[in-house]
Design an enzyme around this catalytic site. Structure first.
Site: not given
Length: 115
Positions: A9, A25, A58
């Site tokens: 994270k 993205s 992504y």
């Protein structure tokens, strides 16, 4: 049995750009990617602190040391430049292995640099 758990994270990073006319993205400074153990094309969840939006996309490598955090394509509609977001990656693993696993947590400064 396989379960999903937090892999890494990047906590409370600032959006520096939002580019609608792009394939789609999130572009992330390569230093932040390395620190969070993220790789290009890895699926991530984005949580926007400012407006509560959540989305999946992504990763694309951004310029190393730039502090760049850019939401591209349709995801750019879910953020504003300056918003604070959390970038989360998950991993699937065996239940017993997961009990011992420790995620990577990155806490950048206000300029998206690793303190």
């Amino acid at each position: 049995m396989q379960i999903q758990l937090l892999k890494s994270k990047i906590h409370r990073v600032r959006v520096t750009q939002a580019e609608l006319h792009y394939v789609g993205s999130i572009t992330i400074d390569e230093d932040l990617m390395d620190a969070a153990n993220l790789i290009e094309n890895e699926k991530v969840q984005i949580v926007n602190i400012n407006n509560g939006e959540r989305l999946e996309t992504y990763v694309i490598k951004g310029e190393r040391g730039s502090g760049e955090i850019c939401l591209n394509g349709p995801a750019s509609r879910k953020v504003a430049v300056g918003d604070i977001i959390i970038i989360i990656a998950y991993v699937g693993m065996d239940f017993e292995e997961a009990k011992k696993f420790k995620p990577v947590l990155v806490f950048p400064d206000e300029r998206n640099r690793i303190s």
